[in-house]
Write a protein that holds these residues in place. Structure first.
Motif, PDB file in Angstrom:
ATOM      1  N   PHE A 245      34.811  23.927   8.371  1.00 37.55           N
ATOM      2  CA  PHE A 245      35.348  25.285   8.320  1.00 37.55           C
ATOM      3  C   PHE A 245      35.022  26.056   9.597  1.00 37.55           C
ATOM      4  N   GLY A 246      33.841  25.790  10.163  1.00 32.52           N
ATOM      5  CA  GLY A 246      33.513  26.416  11.442  1.00 32.52           C
ATOM      6  C   GLY A 246      34.203  25.740  12.599  1.00 32.52           C
ATOM      7  N   GLY A 247      34.222  24.403  12.599  1.00 29.89           N
ATOM      8  CA  GLY A 247      34.822  23.661  13.698  1.00 29.89           C
ATOM      9  C   GLY A 247      36.302  23.926  13.868  1.00 29.89           C
ATOM     10  N   GLY A 248      37.008  24.199  12.765  1.00 31.46           N
ATOM     11  CA  GLY A 248      38.444  24.405  12.853  1.00 31.46           C
ATOM     12  C   GLY A 248      38.848  25.637  13.632  1.00 31.46           C
ATOM     13  N   LEU A 249      37.997  26.652  13.661  1.00 31.81           N
ATOM     14  CA  LEU A 249      38.330  27.890  14.367  1.00 31.81           C
ATOM     15  C   LEU A 249      37.937  27.858  15.840  1.00 31.81           C
ATOM     16  N   ILE A 250      37.020  26.975  16.215  1.00 35.89           N
ATOM     17  CA  ILE A 250      36.457  27.035  17.564  1.00 35.89           C
ATOM     18  C   ILE A 250      37.496  26.750  18.637  1.00 35.89           C
ATOM     19  N   THR A 251      38.274  25.657  18.488  1.00 33.67           N
ATOM     20  CA  THR A 251      39.189  25.262  19.561  1.00 33.67           C
ATOM     21  C   THR A 251      40.330  26.254  19.780  1.00 33.67           C
ATOM     22  N   PRO A 252      41.086  26.685  18.742  1.00 32.54           N
ATOM     23  CA  PRO A 252      42.161  27.642  19.015  1.00 32.54           C
ATOM     24  C   PRO A 252      41.657  28.984  19.534  1.00 32.54           C
TER      25      PRO A 252
END
Length: 488
Positions: A111-118
Motif C-alpha cells: 500500500f505504501g510502495g504503490g504510491l511512491i513511484t507515481p
C-alpha cells in the motif's frame, strides 16, 4: 536550508531515486528468495508465492488513487507518508513469525510502495517545470536510475543476504534506507499546498482498483497453475478484471471528474509513449525474470553466481540512461528511442541464439550488456517524451497513467513468460540441453515484443524539444504544430 529556499531539481531527483531504488530492489530480492522462505516456514511454494503476489496486488490497488491523493493532501506529504508505510511494512515483514503473517505484512508494505513511484515522477516533473524546463530528460534519468539498475543488483544482494546473513534482512534493510529517504525528502522536497482535488471518484476507484487487482491475480494464478491460462481460477479473474477495467474506461470517458482522465491520451506523445512502453516492458522485464533461472537450471550456477552473470546488464542500462536522458532534452525522441528499441532487440536476440549449455561467457555477458544499453536508451526517454505533452496540472494524472501501464505490463510479461517457459520445460527432466531449448524458445517471444515496440517508436516526434527559454504557450504551440504535421 530554509523552507522557502529554492530546491535543486537534481537533489529532488536523487532523493526520489533513493526511495524508488529501495522499492525495486526489495521486489527483486524477494523473488530470488522464495524457495528459501518456503523452507524456512515449511510451506508450499504456491503459498509462499503470495509473499510476492500480495505485495503486487496491494500496490496495484492503490496506484489509481495517486492523483486524487496528491491534490487532496499535497504531493510532498503523500510521498513521505507512503515511504513511512513502506518502511513500517518492511520492518513488520522482517519480524514475521509464519507464512501468513509475512504475506499480510507484505500486503501492507505494498500500500505504501504503490504510491511512491507515481508521486516521485510528479515531483521530478514539477521540479523541472519550476526550474524553467529543458532538463526533464536529465532529471527523469536520474530519478529512474533504479528502474533498470536495481533488478540487476537485487539477485546478487538477495543471494548474499539469504546465503550469508538471514532472510529477515531482506526486509529489515529497507528500514534505515527508507528512514534516510524520509529525512532527506523532508529537507529537500519543497512543501506544496493541497489543491482543489474535488471529490474522490469512488465508483471509478471501485471499478479500476479491483479490476487491476483481478487481472494481476489471474496472471499470478496462471503462473502457479499447471494448466496455465486454462485454469478456471486464472481465466475467470482475468475476465472479471477486463470487465471492471472496461467499465472504468467507459465511466472515465463519460463522467466529469473521473479518477483518471483518459482524455489525456489525446496528446499524441503521451499515447505513443504509453503504447510503446507496454510491449517493451513486457518483453524486457519478462525475460529478466527468466534469466537467473537460465543460469541456475542450464549452467548450474548458484543464486549469487547467476546474479553476477547479469550485473553488467544493469550497469550498462544505468550508464546509458544518464546519457540518453541528457540527449532527450536536445534531440528528437524518435532518434533516441527507436535505436534504443532496436539495440535491445538485437541484444535479446543474440542472447537467445547463444543461450545453450556450452555458451561462451563473454557472449552471454556482451549480449546482455547490449540489451541493457538498448533498455537505457528506451524507457526514460519514452517517459520523458510522453510527459512533456501535458500541462503542469495534468502531470499527476499522466504519471499515474504511465505507472499503471508499466505495472500491468510488468505483471503480464512476467506471467506470460513464466507460463510459456513452464510449458516448454515440462518433460525435459534434468537434461540441460533440453532445458536450454525451452529457454531459447521462450526468449524468442521476448524478442518479438521488443521489436513490436519499434512500431510506435517510429512515429514519435522528429523535432527536438522546445528550447528551455521558450515561453510555455509557445512551446505548447510548437508541440501542437509538430503533432499536426506528423499526423498529416
Amino acid at each position: 536550508m530554509s523552507p522557502t529556499a529554492p530546491r535543486s531539481p537534481v537533489a529532488i531527483a536523487l532523493v526520489t531515486a533513493l526511495a524508488s531504488f529501495t522499492i525495486v530492489m526489495d521486489t527483486t530480492i524477494v523473488n530470488v528468495a522464495l524457495h528459501a522462505l518456503a523452507a524456512e516456514f515449511d510451506a508450499r511454494l504456491t503459498t509462499i508465492q503470495w509473499v510476492t503476489s500480495a505485495y503486487v496486488l496491494a500496490l496495484a490497488s492503490v496506484i489509481p488513487a495517486a492523483p486524487w491523493a496528491m491534490g487532496r493532501f499535497g504531493a510532498r506529504r503523500v510521498y513521505l507518508s507512503a515511504i513511512g508505510v513502506f518502511v513500517l511494512g518492511s520492518t513488520l515483514a522482517g519480524l514475521a513469525w509464519d507464512a501468513q503473517s509475512l504475506i499480510a505484512f507484505r500486503a501492507f508494505q505494498g500500500f505504501g510502495g504503490g504510491l511512491i513511484t507515481p508521486v516521485a515522477m510528479s515531483l521530478v516533473l514539477r521540479a523541472a517545470a519550476a526550474a524553467g524546463g529543458g532538463r526533464q530528460g536529465m532529471l527523469m534519468s536520474l530519478s529512474g536510475l533504479s528502474l533498470l539498475v536495481a533488478p540487476a543488483l537485487g539477485p546478487v544482494f538477495g543471494g548474499w543476504l539469504v546465503d550469508e546473513v538471514s532472510w529477515r534482512w531482506m526486509f529489515l534493510v529497507n528500514a534505515p534506507v527508507g528512514a534516510l529517504a524520509v529525512v532527506l525528502g523532508a529537507r529537500i522536497i519543497p512543501a506544496d499546498e493541497p489543491g482543489r482535488a474535488g471529490r474522490l471518484d469512488v465508483p471509478g476507484l471501485l471499478l479500476l482498483s479491483p479490476g487491476f487487482a483481478a487481472l494481476i491475480f489471474g496472471l499470478t494464478r496462471a503462473n502457479e497453475s499447471p494448466d496455465g491460462f486454462a485454469a478456471v481460477d486464472s481465466w475467470l479473474p482475468l475476465l472479471l478484471g477486463l470487465a471492471l477495467v472496461g467499465g472504468f474506461v467507459r465511466r472515465a470517458l463519460t463522467t466529469r471528474g473521473p479518477l483518471l482522465d483518459l482524455r489525456l491520451l489525446r496528446h499524441r506523445p503521451l499515447a505513443l509513449g504509453l503504447v510503446g512502453l507496454l510491449p517493451f516492458v513486457m518483453g524486457y522485464f519478462g525475460s529478466m525474470l527468466l534469466t537467473p533461472m537460465y543460469f541456475q537450471l542450464v549452467r548450474g550456477d548458484t543464486v549469487m553466481e547467476s546474479g553476477l552473470m547479469t550485473i553488467q546488464l544493469g550497469l550498462a542500462a544505468g550508464v546509458t540512461m544518464q546519457v540518453a536522458g541528457r540527449l532527450a532534452d536536445r534531440v528528437a525522441p524518435r532518434w533516441i528511442v527507436l535505436p534504443g528499441v532496436l539495440l535491445a532487440a538485437t541484444g535479446m536476440g543474440w542472447f537467445t541464439l547463444v543461450a545453450e549449455v556450452g555458451a561462451a561467457e563473454w557472449e552471454l555477458r556482451t549480449s546482455l550488456a547490449l540489451l541493457g544499453v538498448g533498455a537505457g536508451a528506451t524507457m526514460m526517454p519514452s517517459i520523458t517524451a510522453a510527459s512533456r505533452s501535458v500541462g503542469a496540472a495534468d502531470v499527476p494524472a499522466a504519471s499515474t497513467l504511465l505507472n499503471i501501464g508499466m505495472q500491468l505490463a510488468t505483471a503480464v510479461g512476467a506471467a506470460v513468460m513464466a507460463v510459456l517457459l513452464a510449458g516448454r520445460l515440462g518433460g525435459t527432466g534434468e537434461d540441460p540441453a533440453a532445458r536450454a531449448d525451452a529457454f531459447q524458445g521462450t526468449y524468442g517471444w521476448a524478442v518479438a515484443l521488443l521489436l513490436l515496440a519499434a512500431v510506435p517508436a517510429a512515429f514519435l516526434s522528429r523535432r527536438p524539444p522546445a528550447r528551455p527559454d521558450a515561453v510555455a504557450g509557445g512551446a505548447r504551440s510548437e508541440e501542437a504544430a509538430d503533432e499536426a504535421s506528423e499526423i498529416r
